[in-house]
Design an enzyme around this catalytic site. Structure first.
Site, PDB file in Angstrom:
ATOM      1  N   LYS A   1      -1.319  -9.450   2.829  1.00 58.23           N
ATOM      2  CA  LYS A   1      -0.521  -9.017   3.993  1.00 58.23           C
ATOM      3  C   LYS A   1      -1.358  -8.065   4.837  1.00 58.23           C
ATOM      4  O   LYS A   1      -2.033  -7.182   4.300  1.00 58.23           O
ATOM      5  CB  LYS A   1       0.778  -8.342   3.542  1.00 58.23           C
TER       6      LYS A   1
ATOM      7  N   ASP B   1      -1.082  -6.100  -0.199  1.00 58.58           N
ATOM      8  CA  ASP B   1      -1.447  -5.481   1.075  1.00 58.58           C
ATOM      9  C   ASP B   1      -2.950  -5.270   1.148  1.00 58.58           C
ATOM     10  O   ASP B   1      -3.553  -4.769   0.193  1.00 58.58           O
ATOM     11  CB  ASP B   1      -0.782  -4.090   1.189  1.00 58.58           C
TER      12      ASP B   1
ATOM     13  N   ASP C   1       0.848  -1.204   0.000  1.00 59.38           N
ATOM     14  CA  ASP C   1       0.000   0.000   0.000  1.00 59.38           C
ATOM     15  C   ASP C   1       0.883   1.253   0.000  1.00 59.38           C
ATOM     16  O   ASP C   1       0.385   2.379  -0.001  1.00 59.38           O
ATOM     17  CB  ASP C   1      -1.021  -0.006   1.145  1.00 59.38           C
ATOM     18  N   SER C   2       2.229   1.049  -0.069  1.00 57.27           N
ATOM     19  CA  SER C   2       3.134   2.168  -0.344  1.00 57.27           C
ATOM     20  C   SER C   2       2.835   2.753  -1.718  1.00 57.27           C
ATOM     21  O   SER C   2       3.321   3.830  -2.062  1.00 57.27           O
ATOM     22  CB  SER C   2       4.597   1.713  -0.258  1.00 57.27           C
TER      23      SER C   2
ATOM     24  N   GLU D   1       9.519  -4.442  10.062  1.00 57.34           N
ATOM     25  CA  GLU D   1       9.913  -3.142   9.515  1.00 57.34           C
ATOM     26  C   GLU D   1      10.510  -2.254  10.590  1.00 57.34           C
ATOM     27  O   GLU D   1       9.902  -2.022  11.647  1.00 57.34           O
ATOM     28  CB  GLU D   1       8.695  -2.448   8.868  1.00 57.34           C
TER      29      GLU D   1
ATOM     30  N   GLU E   1      -1.243  -5.670   8.581  1.00 54.84           N
ATOM     31  CA  GLU E   1      -0.403  -5.095   9.642  1.00 54.84           C
ATOM     32  C   GLU E   1      -1.013  -5.402  11.007  1.00 54.84           C
ATOM     33  O   GLU E   1      -2.232  -5.301  11.180  1.00 54.84           O
ATOM     34  CB  GLU E   1      -0.290  -3.576   9.461  1.00 54.84           C
TER      35      GLU E   1
END
Ligand code: KIV
Length: 275
Positions: A123, A93, A54-55, A192, A125
């Site tokens: 993925k 993501d 999602d960057s 991260e 978080e």
């Protein structure tokens, strides 16, 4: 049977492949991609895993954080990447608020990512607070990668993008989060921006592979944002980033040369026209 004259199909990387790579002590390479062309380049170069991060929010859309990204945006980017990939494992993501409210919603979001975009895994978080959700997604047959340490979707909670888990208590919590994610069924975890010693400890404590970004050399694999490592993002220079090219310069030079040629009447020449 002879394979002469036939195009060889490369053996696809699966979630089992990366788990097996950890067992064999083979490092896992992972990079981001958000579109067909970049995905094809990194896949043909032999990358093991492509993350549709999602960057994309920062890199493709120019937002300051990853928060504005929607499930529709991520499905679009993921489907573009999947069409460009022959070998790599493609992980997408799940964007902010597409999995946090209820496990049911997380399951629906993950299902859409697999069915509509063709992702091979998703993925998420977070640690123990989403372990129950992870279990439900995995039980539905969808592989999940975890993400601990600096979790950019929570930027407004933490207030900075600084290194996480430097204090002992947060480090202990992160270690426990990793264990709980493994128990919930994730096949791998991104670590991260945490101290290298903690990343080593986590890596040794779980049987699934850890993939580091700003987490030192003892993770089972490494990930970078492709645009950053290719030098396409001049304003981002964290200590962990190694630049393998200066594409900003190469592209700016190429565009300047094109402008000069057009202005001089040098482009197109005789060979670049139809008679
Ligand atoms: O969104 C992303 O690109 C990521 C990587 C930095 C791990 O989550």
């Amino acid at each position: 049977m002879s394979t002469q004259g036939k195009t060889q199909t490369p053996e696809k990387v699966t979630t089992q492949t990366v788990v097996e790579m950890k067992r064999k002590g083979e490092r896992i390479s992972m990079l981001t991609a958000y579109d067909f062309t970049m995905a094809g380049i990194v896949d043909r170069a032999g990358i093991d895993v492509i993350l549709v991060g999602d960057s994309a929010s920062n890199v493709m859309a120019g937002y300051e954080t990853t928060v504005p990204m929607t499930l529709e945006h991520m499905i679009y980017h993921t489907s573009c990447v999947v069409r460009g990939v022959k070998r790599a494992l493609v992980i997408a993501d799940l964007p902010f608020m597409s999995y946090q409210v209820t496990a049911k919603e997380a399951l629906i979001s993950s299902g859409r990512m697999m069915k509509e975009a063709g992702a091979h895994a998703v993925k998420l978080e977070g640690g123990r607070t989403i372990a129950g959700t992870v279990r439900k997604i995995v039980d539905a047959g969808i592989p999940v990668m975890g993400h601990l340490g600096l979790t950019p979707q929570s930027i407004y909670k933490f207030g900075t993008y600084k290194v996480r888990a430097k204090e002992e208590q947060e480090a202990e919590e992160l270690l426990e989060d990793a264990r709980q994610l493994e128990e919930a069924g994730v096949f791998s975890i991104v670590l991260e921006k945490i101290p290298a010693a903690l990343a080593k400890k986590v890596t040794e404590s779980v049987s699934i592979p850890t993939i580091g970004i700003g987490a030192g050399a003892d993770c089972d694999g490494q990930v970078l944002v492709t645009h950053d490592m290719l030098g396409l993002n001049k304003d981002f220079s964290p200590r962990f980033l190694r630049r393998y090219a200066d594409l900003d310069k190469s592209m700016t030079d190429a565009v300047s040369n094109y402008i000069d040629d057009v202005k001089k009447g040098d482009f197109p020449n005789e060979n670049e026209r139809y008679n």
